[in-house]
Motif scaffolding. Structure first.
Motif, PDB file in Angstrom:
ATOM      1  N   UNK A   1       1.101  -1.162  -0.085  1.00 46.87           N
ATOM      2  CA  UNK A   1       0.132   0.235  -0.201  1.00 46.87           C
ATOM      3  C   UNK A   1       0.726   1.271   0.004  1.00 46.87           C
ATOM      4  N   UNK A   2       0.612   2.058  -1.467  1.00 43.96           N
ATOM      5  CA  UNK A   2       1.167   3.785  -0.733  1.00 43.96           C
ATOM      6  C   UNK A   2      -0.019   4.338  -0.825  1.00 43.96           C
ATOM      7  N   UNK A   3       0.479   5.349   0.628  1.00 40.61           N
ATOM      8  CA  UNK A   3      -0.472   6.104   0.493  1.00 40.61           C
ATOM      9  C   UNK A   3      -0.175   7.411   0.360  1.00 40.61           C
ATOM     10  N   UNK A   4      -0.012   8.373  -1.215  1.00 41.52           N
ATOM     11  CA  UNK A   4       0.461   9.581  -0.690  1.00 41.52           C
ATOM     12  C   UNK A   4      -0.284  11.115  -0.224  1.00 41.52           C
ATOM     13  N   UNK A   5      -1.370  10.350  -0.126  1.00 43.92           N
ATOM     14  CA  UNK A   5      -2.515  11.230   1.304  1.00 43.92           C
ATOM     15  C   UNK A   5      -2.999   9.950   1.914  1.00 43.92           C
TER      16      UNK A   5
ATOM     17  N   UNK B   1     -15.890 -12.440   5.888  1.00 44.46           N
ATOM     18  CA  UNK B   1     -14.864 -12.935   6.793  1.00 44.46           C
ATOM     19  C   UNK B   1     -14.736 -11.078   7.253  1.00 44.46           C
ATOM     20  N   UNK B   2     -14.326 -11.724   8.745  1.00 46.96           N
ATOM     21  CA  UNK B   2     -13.888 -10.188   9.710  1.00 46.96           C
ATOM     22  C   UNK B   2     -12.655  -9.531   8.464  1.00 46.96           C
ATOM     23  N   UNK B   3     -11.882  -8.185   9.585  1.00 49.42           N
ATOM     24  CA  UNK B   3     -11.022  -8.482   8.714  1.00 49.42           C
ATOM     25  C   UNK B   3      -9.927  -7.539   9.278  1.00 49.42           C
ATOM     26  N   UNK B   4      -9.185  -8.943  10.481  1.00 57.90           N
ATOM     27  CA  UNK B   4      -8.159  -8.401  11.222  1.00 57.90           C
ATOM     28  C   UNK B   4      -6.577  -7.739  10.018  1.00 57.90           C
ATOM     29  N   UNK B   5      -5.719  -7.456   9.828  1.00 52.13           N
ATOM     30  CA  UNK B   5      -4.692  -7.129   9.728  1.00 52.13           C
ATOM     31  C   UNK B   5      -3.763  -6.462  10.337  1.00 52.13           C
ATOM     32  N   UNK B   6      -2.422  -7.285   9.748  1.00 53.00           N
ATOM     33  CA  UNK B   6      -1.433  -5.970  10.690  1.00 53.00           C
ATOM     34  C   UNK B   6      -0.175  -5.581   9.510  1.00 53.00           C
ATOM     35  N   UNK B   7      -0.012  -4.358   9.256  1.00 48.27           N
ATOM     36  CA  UNK B   7       1.141  -3.519   8.425  1.00 48.27           C
ATOM     37  C   UNK B   7       2.145  -3.399   9.172  1.00 48.27           C
ATOM     38  N   UNK B   8       3.274  -3.672   8.627  1.00 50.13           N
ATOM     39  CA  UNK B   8       4.762  -3.719   8.489  1.00 50.13           C
ATOM     40  C   UNK B   8       5.208  -2.449   7.007  1.00 50.13           C
ATOM     41  N   UNK B   9       5.627  -1.610   8.163  1.00 55.26           N
ATOM     42  CA  UNK B   9       6.217  -0.331   6.970  1.00 55.26           C
ATOM     43  C   UNK B   9       7.611  -0.472   6.582  1.00 55.26           C
ATOM     44  N   UNK B  10       7.321  -0.151   5.565  1.00 48.94           N
ATOM     45  CA  UNK B  10       8.780  -0.207   4.231  1.00 48.94           C
ATOM     46  C   UNK B  10       8.986   0.830   3.911  1.00 48.94           C
ATOM     47  N   UNK B  11       8.979   1.915   3.962  1.00 57.02           N
ATOM     48  CA  UNK B  11       9.462   3.271   3.796  1.00 57.02           C
ATOM     49  C   UNK B  11       8.293   4.392   4.690  1.00 57.02           C
TER      50      UNK B  11
ATOM     51  N   UNK C   1       5.975  -1.794  13.209  1.00 57.51           N
ATOM     52  CA  UNK C   1       5.066  -2.836  12.564  1.00 57.51           C
ATOM     53  C   UNK C   1       3.689  -2.628  13.851  1.00 57.51           C
ATOM     54  N   UNK C   2       2.378  -2.526  13.103  1.00 55.71           N
ATOM     55  CA  UNK C   2       1.345  -3.093  14.367  1.00 55.71           C
ATOM     56  C   UNK C   2      -0.294  -3.497  13.985  1.00 55.71           C
ATOM     57  N   UNK C   3      -0.477  -4.568  14.774  1.00 57.29           N
ATOM     58  CA  UNK C   3      -1.413  -5.417  14.384  1.00 57.29           C
ATOM     59  C   UNK C   3      -2.682  -4.189  14.538  1.00 57.29           C
ATOM     60  N   UNK C   4      -3.817  -4.379  13.701  1.00 58.27           N
ATOM     61  CA  UNK C   4      -5.659  -4.220  13.620  1.00 58.27           C
ATOM     62  C   UNK C   4      -5.734  -4.925  13.892  1.00 58.27           C
ATOM     63  N   UNK C   5      -6.520  -5.168  14.965  1.00 53.33           N
ATOM     64  CA  UNK C   5      -7.165  -6.311  15.223  1.00 53.33           C
ATOM     65  C   UNK C   5      -8.871  -5.622  14.808  1.00 53.33           C
TER      66      UNK C   5
ATOM     67  N   UNK D   1       2.244   9.569   3.016  1.00 57.12           N
ATOM     68  CA  UNK D   1       3.663   9.351   2.616  1.00 57.12           C
ATOM     69  C   UNK D   1       4.644   7.937   3.344  1.00 57.12           C
ATOM     70  N   UNK D   2       3.179   6.958   3.821  1.00 53.86           N
ATOM     71  CA  UNK D   2       3.687   5.909   4.257  1.00 53.86           C
ATOM     72  C   UNK D   2       3.536   4.318   2.987  1.00 53.86           C
ATOM     73  N   UNK D   3       4.382   3.599   2.410  1.00 54.88           N
ATOM     74  CA  UNK D   3       4.441   2.702   2.325  1.00 54.88           C
ATOM     75  C   UNK D   3       4.502   1.852   2.816  1.00 54.88           C
ATOM     76  N   UNK D   4       3.979   0.553   2.202  1.00 55.06           N
ATOM     77  CA  UNK D   4       4.005  -0.968   3.659  1.00 55.06           C
ATOM     78  C   UNK D   4       3.477  -1.634   3.206  1.00 55.06           C
ATOM     79  N   UNK D   5       3.925  -2.968   3.944  1.00 58.03           N
ATOM     80  CA  UNK D   5       2.780  -4.358   3.149  1.00 58.03           C
ATOM     81  C   UNK D   5       1.770  -4.892   4.824  1.00 58.03           C
ATOM     82  N   UNK D   6       0.972  -5.215   3.656  1.00 57.43           N
ATOM     83  CA  UNK D   6      -0.346  -5.322   4.479  1.00 57.43           C
ATOM     84  C   UNK D   6      -1.259  -6.813   4.634  1.00 57.43           C
ATOM     85  N   UNK D   7      -1.409  -7.602   5.516  1.00 53.41           N
ATOM     86  CA  UNK D   7      -1.619  -8.881   5.601  1.00 53.41           C
ATOM     87  C   UNK D   7      -3.114  -8.756   6.306  1.00 53.41           C
ATOM     88  N   UNK D   8      -3.908 -10.031   5.272  1.00 55.23           N
ATOM     89  CA  UNK D   8      -5.124  -9.451   6.179  1.00 55.23           C
ATOM     90  C   UNK D   8      -5.868 -10.645   6.353  1.00 55.23           C
ATOM     91  N   UNK D   9      -7.253 -11.395   6.590  1.00 53.21           N
ATOM     92  CA  UNK D   9      -7.608 -11.615   6.312  1.00 53.21           C
ATOM     93  C   UNK D   9      -8.279 -11.552   5.309  1.00 53.21           C
TER      94      UNK D   9
END
Length: 323
Positions: free
Chosen positions: A92-96, A116-126, A169-173, A183-191
């Motif tokens: 994911x790339x968030x310019x805004x 399914x619900x949507x439990x997810x995690x983020x790992x900030x790459x940049x 890294x953030x876990x988002x239940x 300005x955040x670029x990250x990897x997301x793993x989710x249901x």
């Protein structure tokens, strides 16, 4: 047919908040503007990714599960999820900033959306200087207080803002309010779910539609978890050629691995598929005397029937994902 490590053609998603980093930093190949998400491995209906190469080229996850069942996803995974692949893997790339949002639990998502619900995690790459995420609340609010903040347009004032850097890294239940900041670029793993309740969207108009995006506050109000936590960020260790736990949830498990030289990974005890997301450097994965290159911003899926692989790099970080 013998199963082998699988790479999929990503799907690129226009987002009102998308930028160019998926192209400029992760070398994704697309021509559209405002691409905010690269769906790397997806079984979402209508958005199924397909195998890039080899004898299984063109196959979707549903095709593979139908043909190989537990040999592909793992016997315990197949027993629980059947023909549905349980995870959705993205960059994911968030310019805004993204909208302030929340996801429903498995129970509510099933009842309201047959999903399914949507439990997810983020790992900030940049992250750009002073880039931040919103995760959870900073002060105790009741549902009545929260409604007042919504009415007064002050809901951002009670949420937790956290400045982030690469590796955070953030876990988002489900139930936890959250948003990726500019300005955040990250990897997301989710249901596997595309159910999102928008709470606040900065009164933006989508240039593609000429309309503001819908809000879902009636649906979100009884989904939100108002609990305040001392720390929302995931603490973890990292060491060369060692797998360290990032997230250990009922919905998925992830490790962070820093590869330097050669590392053998034995997955025989997992009874699950394994996904590697390369989040830094270039990774080489060797199986059955074949080498697979996984560069920064690329992913590869190992069917459950593959017992072990060798990871090689002169310096890479990857997230290992399994059930």
């Amino acid at each position: 047919m013998t199963l082998y490590p699988l790479q999929f053609s990503p799907l690129f998603k226009y987002r009102i908040w998308g930028g160019e980093k998926l192209k400029t930093q992760l070398n994704k190949n697309y021509s559209e503007e405002n691409i905010g998400e690269s769906w790397e491995i997806s079984d979402v209906e209508g958005d199924e990714t397909k195998v890039v190469s080899g004898a299984l080229q063109g196959k979707t996850l549903k095709d593979l599960i139908s043909e190989y069942k537990g040999a592909f996803v793992g016997e315990k995974v197949y027993k629980e999820f059947g023909s549905d692949f349980p995870l959705l893997i993205k960059f994911i790339d968030a310019k805004t900033p993204l909208s302030i949002q929340v996801h429903p639990s498995n129970e509510i998502a099933r009842e309201r959306h047959n999903s399914f619900g949507k439990n997810e995690m983020w790992y900030v790459m940049q992250a750009d200087n002073d880039a931040e995420l919103i995760v959870g609340f900073d002060e105790e609010v009741s549902q009545a207080d929260y409604k007042k903040h919504l009415e007064n347009n002050t809901v951002l004032d009670v949420m937790h803002h956290e400045t982030v850097k690469s590796g955070d890294t953030f876990y988002i239940p489900t139930g936890r309010v959250h948003a990726i900041g500019a300005g955040v670029l990250l990897a997301e793993i989710q249901q596997t779910s595309d159910i999102t309740y928008r709470i606040y969207d900065y009164d933006r108009v989508d240039a593609k539609t000429g309309q503001k995006r819908d809000l879902h506050n009636d649906l979100a109000i009884d989904v939100l978890d108002y609990t305040v936590h001392d720390n929302y960020k995931t603490d973890y260790n990292i060491g060369k050629n060692e797998a360290h736990i990032l997230v250990n949830s009922p919905y998925f498990k992830t490790n962070i691995i820093e590869v330097e030289g050669t590392l053998k990974r034995d997955h025989t005890a997992l009874d699950s598929f394994v996904i590697y997301m390369c989040v830094e450097g270039d990774l080489e994965l060797q199986y059955d005397d074949v080498n697979y290159t996984v560069k920064t911003g690329e992913t590869i899926l190992l069917p459950a029937a593959i017992p072990s692989v060798e990871l090689k790099s002169s310096g890479a970080k990857c997230i290992e994902v399994f059930m």
